[in-house]
Design a protein around this motif. Structure first.
Motif, PDB file in Angstrom:
ATOM      1  N   LEU A 165      25.791 -65.992 -70.640  1.00 40.88           N
ATOM      2  CA  LEU A 165      26.417 -65.090 -70.787  1.00 40.88           C
ATOM      3  C   LEU A 165      26.759 -66.277 -72.010  1.00 40.88           C
ATOM      4  CD1 LEU A 165      28.317 -63.333 -68.204  1.00 40.88           C
ATOM      5  CD2 LEU A 165      27.115 -62.187 -70.190  1.00 40.88           C
ATOM      6  N   VAL A 166      27.588 -67.620 -71.671  1.00 39.53           N
ATOM      7  CA  VAL A 166      27.737 -68.118 -72.658  1.00 39.53           C
ATOM      8  C   VAL A 166      26.551 -68.786 -73.496  1.00 39.53           C
ATOM      9  CG1 VAL A 166      28.949 -70.462 -73.308  1.00 39.53           C
ATOM     10  CG2 VAL A 166      30.249 -69.481 -71.186  1.00 39.53           C
TER      11      VAL A 166
ATOM     12  N   ALA B 112      26.293 -66.182 -75.543  1.00 38.37           N
ATOM     13  CA  ALA B 112      27.119 -65.265 -76.229  1.00 38.37           C
ATOM     14  C   ALA B 112      27.150 -66.500 -78.014  1.00 38.37           C
ATOM     15  CB  ALA B 112      29.401 -64.701 -75.795  1.00 38.37           C
ATOM     16  N   GLY B 113      27.175 -67.739 -77.536  1.00 38.70           N
ATOM     17  CA  GLY B 113      26.460 -68.875 -78.618  1.00 38.70           C
ATOM     18  C   GLY B 113      25.671 -68.342 -80.406  1.00 38.70           C
TER      19      GLY B 113
ATOM     20  N   HIS C 175      25.020 -65.368 -80.158  1.00 44.99           N
ATOM     21  CA  HIS C 175      25.002 -63.474 -81.063  1.00 44.99           C
ATOM     22  C   HIS C 175      26.130 -63.244 -80.159  1.00 44.99           C
ATOM     23  CE1 HIS C 175      25.599 -59.854 -83.084  1.00 44.99           C
ATOM     24  NE2 HIS C 175      25.145 -61.093 -83.791  1.00 44.99           N
ATOM     25  N   PRO C 176      27.514 -62.358 -79.725  1.00 47.64           N
ATOM     26  CA  PRO C 176      28.743 -61.882 -78.993  1.00 47.64           C
ATOM     27  C   PRO C 176      27.251 -60.453 -78.385  1.00 47.64           C
ATOM     28  CG  PRO C 176      29.511 -62.341 -80.649  1.00 47.64           C
ATOM     29  CD  PRO C 176      28.074 -62.938 -81.514  1.00 47.64           C
ATOM     30  N   LEU C 177      26.148 -60.145 -79.752  1.00 48.39           N
ATOM     31  CA  LEU C 177      25.418 -59.284 -78.913  1.00 48.39           C
ATOM     32  C   LEU C 177      24.869 -59.436 -77.781  1.00 48.39           C
ATOM     33  CD1 LEU C 177      25.340 -55.802 -78.978  1.00 48.39           C
ATOM     34  CD2 LEU C 177      23.502 -56.175 -81.067  1.00 48.39           C
TER      35      LEU C 177
ATOM     36  N   ALA D  81      24.895 -61.645 -75.216  1.00 44.21           N
ATOM     37  CA  ALA D  81      25.797 -61.370 -74.149  1.00 44.21           C
ATOM     38  C   ALA D  81      26.660 -60.155 -73.736  1.00 44.21           C
ATOM     39  CB  ALA D  81      27.162 -62.226 -74.320  1.00 44.21           C
ATOM     40  N   SER D  82      26.435 -59.462 -75.070  1.00 42.32           N
ATOM     41  CA  SER D  82      27.162 -57.930 -74.247  1.00 42.32           C
ATOM     42  C   SER D  82      26.203 -57.402 -73.902  1.00 42.32           C
ATOM     43  CB  SER D  82      27.655 -57.323 -75.707  1.00 42.32           C
ATOM     44  OG  SER D  82      28.605 -57.600 -76.120  1.00 42.32           O
TER      45      SER D  82
ATOM     46  N   ASN E 154      17.046 -57.983 -76.240  1.00 39.04           N
ATOM     47  CA  ASN E 154      17.248 -59.663 -76.661  1.00 39.04           C
ATOM     48  C   ASN E 154      16.130 -60.013 -77.116  1.00 39.04           C
ATOM     49  OD1 ASN E 154      20.135 -58.816 -75.057  1.00 39.04           O
ATOM     50  ND2 ASN E 154      19.591 -61.264 -74.061  1.00 39.04           N
TER      51      ASN E 154
END
Length: 296
Positions: free
Chosen positions: A146-147, A150-151, A153-155, A157-158, A240
């Motif tokens: 997740l981390v 997110a690094g 792109h936030p989408l 991880a979302s 993704n």
């Protein structure tokens, strides 16, 4: 001279025969083996990122990241070997002490039940040795994925978090059924020695058929839950992959890292509901083996 009535005191004396009781009695051994496991997991979590960096480095003739990758892989081999050597000794001791304490408390329990409960009790140690480190590994890998996603792109991880929420919801709907099915299976397992002692082929056949039906019900439920959860997680992986290649404009090494961490998330998230299902079974087992007769 009167014989001594002093009872033997062991690590599990006066403790409940539960996962918590085992953790308290053997916390030094468990701390070491779980500490080694966590160190191994952290190194595993870095590998896809290091591979991605090594790919980008090698494409421009830079060996720095490639050498770092080799050092981490060498450390993993050494750490994994040490952990497995220690695990066998630590958890073997726990099985011996649990079996002795369970037998001591079961003087008035029929042999058929005691035999079945000795096997059930070993499942508690098996969980601490295998499933607990695996679930610990899964949690660390999920968080790392997740981390890192997110690094990029936030989408990314979302979408992973949405898939995880769906996974927990699907399992939550089946939790009560798993508990009931395992209770039925364990009750029948306790009757096995008694059935064998009758030397009756028809009774044995009926008993084995009952066991088979219980196992099929558990397997069918597991299969349905697995299929639903896997569908949600694979949807995240496909999204993704599409998003990384169509919308981010990143390097080949970065795409590899995104896809690898997404797949790592899928594999890790699949372990979590399986661990919860095992805990459902163990909660029924601990209730059963702690209802003992003949405790001194």
């Amino acid at each position: 001279m009167r014989p001594s009535t002093r009872r033997r005191v062991g690590p599990l004396t006066d403790r409940p025969l539960t996962l918590r009781g085992l953790l308290r009695a053997f916390w030094p051994q468990i701390s070491v083996t779980w500490g080694l496991t966590l160190a191994e997991v952290v190194m595993f979590a870095l590998i896809p990122l290091l591979i991605g960096k090594a790919i980008d480095g090698l494409l421009v003739s830079d060996l720095g990241a490639f050498i770092q990758l080799g050092a981490v892989l060498g450390g993993l081999v050494l750490l994994g070997t040490l952990r497995r050597v220690y695990d066998t000794r630590a958890y073997g001791l726990m099985r011996v002490e649990l079996g002795k304490e369970l037998a001591r408390r079961s003087a008035g329990t029929p042999v058929s039940q005691l035999n079945a409960r000795l096997g059930m009790g070993r499942e508690l140690v098996d969980f601490l040795e295998s499933e607990a480190p695996a679930s610990m590994t899964a949690v660390v890998r999920v968080l790392a994925a997740l981390v890192i996603l997110a690094g990029f792109h936030p989408l990314l991880a979302s979408s992973a978090m949405a898939a995880l929420a769906a996974t927990m919801l699907i399992y939550g709907l089946a939790h009560k059924r798993f508990f009931q099915l395992n209770a039925t299976l364990n009750a029948r397992a306790e009757q096995q020695v008694g059935v064998l002692s009758t030397r009756s082929t028809p009774r044995l056949g009926a008993h084995l058929l009952s066991l088979r039906k219980s196992e099929i019900r558990i397997s069918d439920t597991e299969g349905l839950i697995y299929g639903l959860i896997f569908t949600a997680l694979l949807g995240m992986e496909m999204f993704n992959l599409w998003f990384a290649t169509q919308s981010l404009g990143v390097t080949a090494g970065s795409v590899f890292s995104i896809v690898t961490y997404s797949w790592d998330f899928v594999e890790s998230a699949l372990i979590l509901p399986m661990t919860l299902q095992t805990l459902s079974r163990l909660s029924e087992i601990t209730a059963r083996i702690n209802q003992l007769e003949g405790v001194e």
